[in-house]
Structure formats: C-alpha cells, structure tokens
Design a protein around this motif. Structure first.
Motif, PDB file in Angstrom:
ATOM      1  N   LEU A   1       1.321 -14.718   9.832  1.00  0.00           N
ATOM      2  CA  LEU A   1       0.845 -15.050   8.516  1.00  0.00           C
ATOM      3  C   LEU A   1       2.017 -15.505   7.881  1.00  0.00           C
ATOM      4  CD1 LEU A   1      -0.634 -11.149   8.549  1.00  0.00           C
ATOM      5  CD2 LEU A   1      -1.843 -13.209   8.147  1.00  0.00           C
ATOM      6  N   ARG A   2       1.748 -16.235   6.865  1.00  0.00           N
ATOM      7  CA  ARG A   2       2.498 -17.092   5.894  1.00  0.00           C
ATOM      8  C   ARG A   2       2.126 -17.037   4.629  1.00  0.00           C
ATOM      9  NH1 ARG A   2       7.420 -19.266   4.967  1.00  0.00           N
ATOM     10  NH2 ARG A   2       6.973 -20.559   3.180  1.00  0.00           N
ATOM     11  N   THR A   3       3.144 -16.902   3.473  1.00  0.00           N
ATOM     12  CA  THR A   3       2.729 -16.878   2.235  1.00  0.00           C
ATOM     13  C   THR A   3       3.985 -17.223   1.441  1.00  0.00           C
ATOM     14  OG1 THR A   3       1.467 -15.716   0.391  1.00  0.00           O
ATOM     15  CG2 THR A   3       3.269 -14.602   1.620  1.00  0.00           C
ATOM     16  N   THR A   4       4.091 -17.264   0.118  1.00  0.00           N
ATOM     17  CA  THR A   4       4.995 -17.560  -0.834  1.00  0.00           C
ATOM     18  C   THR A   4       4.433 -17.231  -2.240  1.00  0.00           C
ATOM     19  OG1 THR A   4       6.530 -19.198  -1.618  1.00  0.00           O
ATOM     20  CG2 THR A   4       4.501 -20.123  -1.346  1.00  0.00           C
ATOM     21  N   ALA A   5       5.388 -16.369  -2.734  1.00  0.00           N
ATOM     22  CA  ALA A   5       5.434 -15.825  -4.190  1.00  0.00           C
ATOM     23  C   ALA A   5       3.882 -15.298  -4.518  1.00  0.00           C
ATOM     24  CB  ALA A   5       5.527 -17.081  -5.272  1.00  0.00           C
ATOM     25  N   SER A   6       3.630 -14.297  -3.444  1.00  0.00           N
ATOM     26  CA  SER A   6       2.161 -13.818  -3.627  1.00  0.00           C
ATOM     27  C   SER A   6       2.300 -12.409  -3.264  1.00  0.00           C
ATOM     28  CB  SER A   6       0.990 -14.650  -2.770  1.00  0.00           C
ATOM     29  OG  SER A   6       1.358 -14.466  -1.216  1.00  0.00           O
ATOM     30  N   HIS A   7       0.957 -11.921  -3.561  1.00  0.00           N
ATOM     31  CA  HIS A   7       0.916 -10.291  -2.967  1.00  0.00           C
ATOM     32  C   HIS A   7      -0.668 -10.212  -2.201  1.00  0.00           C
ATOM     33  CE1 HIS A   7       0.403  -5.826  -4.437  1.00  0.00           C
ATOM     34  NE2 HIS A   7       0.571  -5.935  -2.800  1.00  0.00           N
ATOM     35  N   LEU A   8      -0.207  -9.960  -0.983  1.00  0.00           N
ATOM     36  CA  LEU A   8      -1.678 -10.042   0.061  1.00  0.00           C
ATOM     37  C   LEU A   8      -1.705  -8.837   0.785  1.00  0.00           C
ATOM     38  CD1 LEU A   8      -0.714 -13.346   2.167  1.00  0.00           C
ATOM     39  CD2 LEU A   8      -2.293 -12.937  -0.105  1.00  0.00           C
ATOM     40  N   ARG A   9      -2.966  -8.509   1.158  1.00  0.00           N
ATOM     41  CA  ARG A   9      -3.277  -7.338   2.015  1.00  0.00           C
ATOM     42  C   ARG A   9      -4.119  -7.658   3.123  1.00  0.00           C
ATOM     43  NH1 ARG A   9      -4.782  -3.857  -3.372  1.00  0.00           N
ATOM     44  NH2 ARG A   9      -2.700  -3.041  -3.796  1.00  0.00           N
ATOM     45  N   ILE A  10      -3.981  -7.035   4.144  1.00  0.00           N
ATOM     46  CA  ILE A  10      -4.357  -7.518   5.574  1.00  0.00           C
ATOM     47  C   ILE A  10      -4.933  -6.541   6.338  1.00  0.00           C
ATOM     48  CG2 ILE A  10      -4.310  -8.893   7.737  1.00  0.00           C
ATOM     49  CD1 ILE A  10      -3.761 -10.654   5.458  1.00  0.00           C
ATOM     50  N   ARG A  11      -6.217  -6.446   6.862  1.00  0.00           N
ATOM     51  CA  ARG A  11      -6.479  -5.064   7.635  1.00  0.00           C
ATOM     52  C   ARG A  11      -7.265  -5.601   8.953  1.00  0.00           C
ATOM     53  NH1 ARG A  11     -10.896  -2.874   3.232  1.00  0.00           N
ATOM     54  NH2 ARG A  11     -12.718  -4.296   3.558  1.00  0.00           N
ATOM     55  N   ASP A  12      -7.581  -4.761   9.741  1.00  0.00           N
ATOM     56  CA  ASP A  12      -8.367  -4.990  11.047  1.00  0.00           C
ATOM     57  C   ASP A  12      -8.136  -6.179  11.804  1.00  0.00           C
ATOM     58  OD1 ASP A  12      -9.776  -2.606  10.477  1.00  0.00           O
ATOM     59  OD2 ASP A  12     -11.426  -3.852   9.220  1.00  0.00           O
ATOM     60  N   PHE A  13      -6.768  -6.408  12.296  1.00  0.00           N
ATOM     61  CA  PHE A  13      -6.343  -7.444  12.928  1.00  0.00           C
ATOM     62  C   PHE A  13      -6.744  -7.490  14.506  1.00  0.00           C
ATOM     63  CE2 PHE A  13      -3.008  -9.552  15.484  1.00  0.00           C
ATOM     64  CZ  PHE A  13      -3.120 -10.695  15.050  1.00  0.00           C
ATOM     65  N   THR A  14      -7.388  -8.413  15.099  1.00  0.00           N
ATOM     66  CA  THR A  14      -7.772  -8.405  16.419  1.00  0.00           C
ATOM     67  C   THR A  14      -7.359  -9.769  17.181  1.00  0.00           C
ATOM     68  OG1 THR A  14      -9.783  -8.799  16.301  1.00  0.00           O
ATOM     69  CG2 THR A  14      -9.389  -6.474  16.292  1.00  0.00           C
ATOM     70  N   VAL A  15      -7.100  -9.793  18.244  1.00  0.00           N
ATOM     71  CA  VAL A  15      -7.079 -11.138  19.171  1.00  0.00           C
ATOM     72  C   VAL A  15      -7.930 -10.937  20.292  1.00  0.00           C
ATOM     73  CG1 VAL A  15      -5.769 -12.878  20.379  1.00  0.00           C
ATOM     74  CG2 VAL A  15      -4.580 -11.418  18.443  1.00  0.00           C
ATOM     75  N   SER A  16      -8.915 -11.595  20.515  1.00  0.00           N
ATOM     76  CA  SER A  16      -9.732 -11.573  21.669  1.00  0.00           C
ATOM     77  C   SER A  16     -10.208 -12.716  22.353  1.00  0.00           C
ATOM     78  CB  SER A  16     -11.376 -10.952  21.272  1.00  0.00           C
ATOM     79  OG  SER A  16     -11.730 -12.108  20.165  1.00  0.00           O
ATOM     80  N   ARG A  17     -10.427 -12.838  23.673  1.00  0.00           N
ATOM     81  CA  ARG A  17     -10.557 -13.787  24.549  1.00  0.00           C
ATOM     82  C   ARG A  17     -12.057 -14.420  24.101  1.00  0.00           C
ATOM     83  NH1 ARG A  17      -7.411 -15.504  27.950  1.00  0.00           N
ATOM     84  NH2 ARG A  17      -6.274 -13.578  28.143  1.00  0.00           N
ATOM     85  N   LEU A  18     -12.025 -15.516  24.066  1.00  0.00           N
ATOM     86  CA  LEU A  18     -13.447 -16.288  23.958  1.00  0.00           C
ATOM     87  C   LEU A  18     -14.040 -16.532  25.283  1.00  0.00           C
ATOM     88  CD1 LEU A  18     -12.473 -19.025  21.364  1.00  0.00           C
ATOM     89  CD2 LEU A  18     -14.191 -17.298  20.923  1.00  0.00           C
ATOM     90  N   ALA A  19     -15.369 -16.471  25.375  1.00  0.00           N
ATOM     91  CA  ALA A  19     -16.227 -16.488  26.785  1.00  0.00           C
ATOM     92  C   ALA A  19     -16.035 -18.156  27.189  1.00  0.00           C
ATOM     93  CB  ALA A  19     -17.405 -16.158  26.442  1.00  0.00           C
TER      94      ALA A  19
ATOM     95  N   ILE B   1      -8.624 -15.104  16.672  1.00  0.00           N
ATOM     96  CA  ILE B   1      -7.844 -14.218  15.896  1.00  0.00           C
ATOM     97  C   ILE B   1      -8.435 -13.778  14.654  1.00  0.00           C
ATOM     98  CG2 ILE B   1      -5.661 -13.979  14.680  1.00  0.00           C
ATOM     99  CD1 ILE B   1      -4.832 -16.410  16.658  1.00  0.00           C
ATOM    100  N   ASP B   2      -8.975 -12.584  14.506  1.00  0.00           N
ATOM    101  CA  ASP B   2      -9.508 -12.111  13.174  1.00  0.00           C
ATOM    102  C   ASP B   2      -8.980 -11.104  12.540  1.00  0.00           C
ATOM    103  OD1 ASP B   2     -12.655 -13.036  13.778  1.00  0.00           O
ATOM    104  OD2 ASP B   2     -11.917 -12.477  15.814  1.00  0.00           O
ATOM    105  N   TYR B   3      -9.226 -11.167  11.271  1.00  0.00           N
ATOM    106  CA  TYR B   3      -8.447 -10.316  10.189  1.00  0.00           C
ATOM    107  C   TYR B   3      -9.307 -10.510   8.846  1.00  0.00           C
ATOM    108  CZ  TYR B   3      -5.614 -14.130   9.209  1.00  0.00           C
ATOM    109  OH  TYR B   3      -5.095 -15.550   8.809  1.00  0.00           O
ATOM    110  N   GLU B   4      -9.308  -9.189   8.192  1.00  0.00           N
ATOM    111  CA  GLU B   4      -9.630  -9.345   6.773  1.00  0.00           C
ATOM    112  C   GLU B   4      -8.518  -9.529   6.016  1.00  0.00           C
ATOM    113  OE1 GLU B   4     -12.139  -6.136   5.977  1.00  0.00           O
ATOM    114  OE2 GLU B   4     -13.738  -6.838   7.526  1.00  0.00           O
ATOM    115  N   ALA B   5      -8.621 -10.313   4.888  1.00  0.00           N
ATOM    116  CA  ALA B   5      -7.578 -10.391   3.917  1.00  0.00           C
ATOM    117  C   ALA B   5      -8.137 -10.625   2.313  1.00  0.00           C
ATOM    118  CB  ALA B   5      -6.926 -11.970   4.089  1.00  0.00           C
TER     119      ALA B   5
END
Length: 204
Positions: free
Chosen positions: A186-204, A52-56
């Motif tokens: 995704l999990r957080t508390t009392a914060s401000h987050l930004r996420i982009r480019d979310f992917t799920v891929s299969r490992l070889a 699971i990959d994403y930028e945060a």
C-alpha cells in the motif's frame, strides 16, 4: 493463499515512512495516517496467477491529513539489483522517488489536490515511470470519494494485469514481459486511509 483481518497488529507488514506516521491494525481495520510519503509492504512474497483483494476508505473527518487522495499500491514488485529480485532486500525512505528502481505494477487513485488516477508499469530505471495515455484518468468517476468503503482488486494473471474498483475494471494491461512474482505494498502520501478484509488468492 494469505489474509489479514487486522486484529493482531502489523506482524505481516513493514512500514517505510518519509515522516513519522501513525499506523495501527486493530478491530478489523488497518488505519494509516501519513503526513508525507509512506509505503506499507506486505512481507510474504507472492507468485503465480493471483488476485489481491481489500476494502479501502479515504477518511474525511476533519483530521490533519484527511485529504481524500492517494489510495495507491504496488504489486508484483521486484528489485533487479537485489538477490532473487527481492524488493524488500534494502529499506527505502518512503519518498516516492525511492521506488523508481523497482519493476512493478502501480496504481495511484487520486482526489482533490491529486487530480489523476493512473496505472504504470515501472521498468526499474530511476526517473522513468512510463505512462500510456489510456492509463491516465481524470474523470470525476475515477476519483476518490471521502468516507466511502470500496472494494479493490489487483490481478496478475500471466500477461494480463488488471485493476478493479468495485464491479468496474479501471485498468487492463497486456504485459509482454509479465512480472510473475514479487511483493505488494500500500502506498500513500499526506492522507488518512483505512483498509479491511485483505486477501491474496490464486486465480484458476
């Protein structure tokens, strides 16, 4: 396997929030502003050897919740009390303690008031969140820095469980009873987050 470029709303996600929160997905960015506990579940169930990959980014722009802390996540989450172990079978309030009865992998990236970065393997028992000493990090290099985009990678490769931040592996865990399927959140508390480019891929 799956992806979300955050240009068409929140159709692939479910919000569980302890208090009213602002969550949007437009222009390629998922924006989460939470005054209290919030869990954002990815609806498709994941299975097999996956990454699971994403930028945060932890936002620090002077906003009410720009605390630069708690960039957290669950992956391969299961609920033994639910049909087929479905972690989404019953809604939860967003309070952190409500997720203790899951079996899941969890990482909390801290900063500022939260001075720890930790990996846990939840065992499905309320009140018990096992923590190995080597999975409790407190160094400055393991904490969040405001307004910096970073690549996050979570892996479930059979018994080998990993958490990567950029080109560095923060946590490696060998699970004698690995979770081979489940949900991501995704999990957080009392914060401000930004996420982009979310992917799920299969490992070889």
């Amino acid at each position: 396997m799956f992806s979300d470029r955050f240009r068409h709303g929140l159709g692939q996600w479910r919000i569980e929030a302890e208090a009213p929160a602002r969550v949007s997905a437009t222009g390629g960015v998922l924006d989460i502003e939470a005054p209290a506990g919030l869990t954002l579940w990815f609806l498709p169930r994941l299975a097999g050897r996956i990454a699971i990959d994403y930028e945060a980014q932890a936002v620090s722009e002077g906003g009410a919740h720009d605390r630069v802390s708690d960039l957290n996540c669950f992956w391969m989450a299961q609920d033994r009390a639910a049909p087929k172990g479905n972690a989404l079978a019953r809604p939860r309030t967003g309070r952190f303690e409500d997720y203790d009865d899951l079996e899941t992998y969890y990482v909390g990236l801290g900063g500022n008031g939260n001075s720890t970065t930790r990996f846990r393997r939840y065992v499905g028992t309320p009140g018990i969140r096992p923590l190995l000493p080597q999975n409790d990090r407190r160094g400055a290099e393991d904490m969040l820095v405001g307004n910096r985009w970073q690549r996050i990678r979570l892996t479930a490769d059979g018994a080998r469980i990993g958490f990567f931040r950029g080109d560095r592996q923060l946590f490696a865990f060998d699970d004698p009873a690995p979770l081979a399927s489940g949900h991501f959140a995704l999990r957080t508390t009392a914060s401000h987050l930004r996420i982009r480019d979310f992917t799920v891929s299969r490992l070889a």
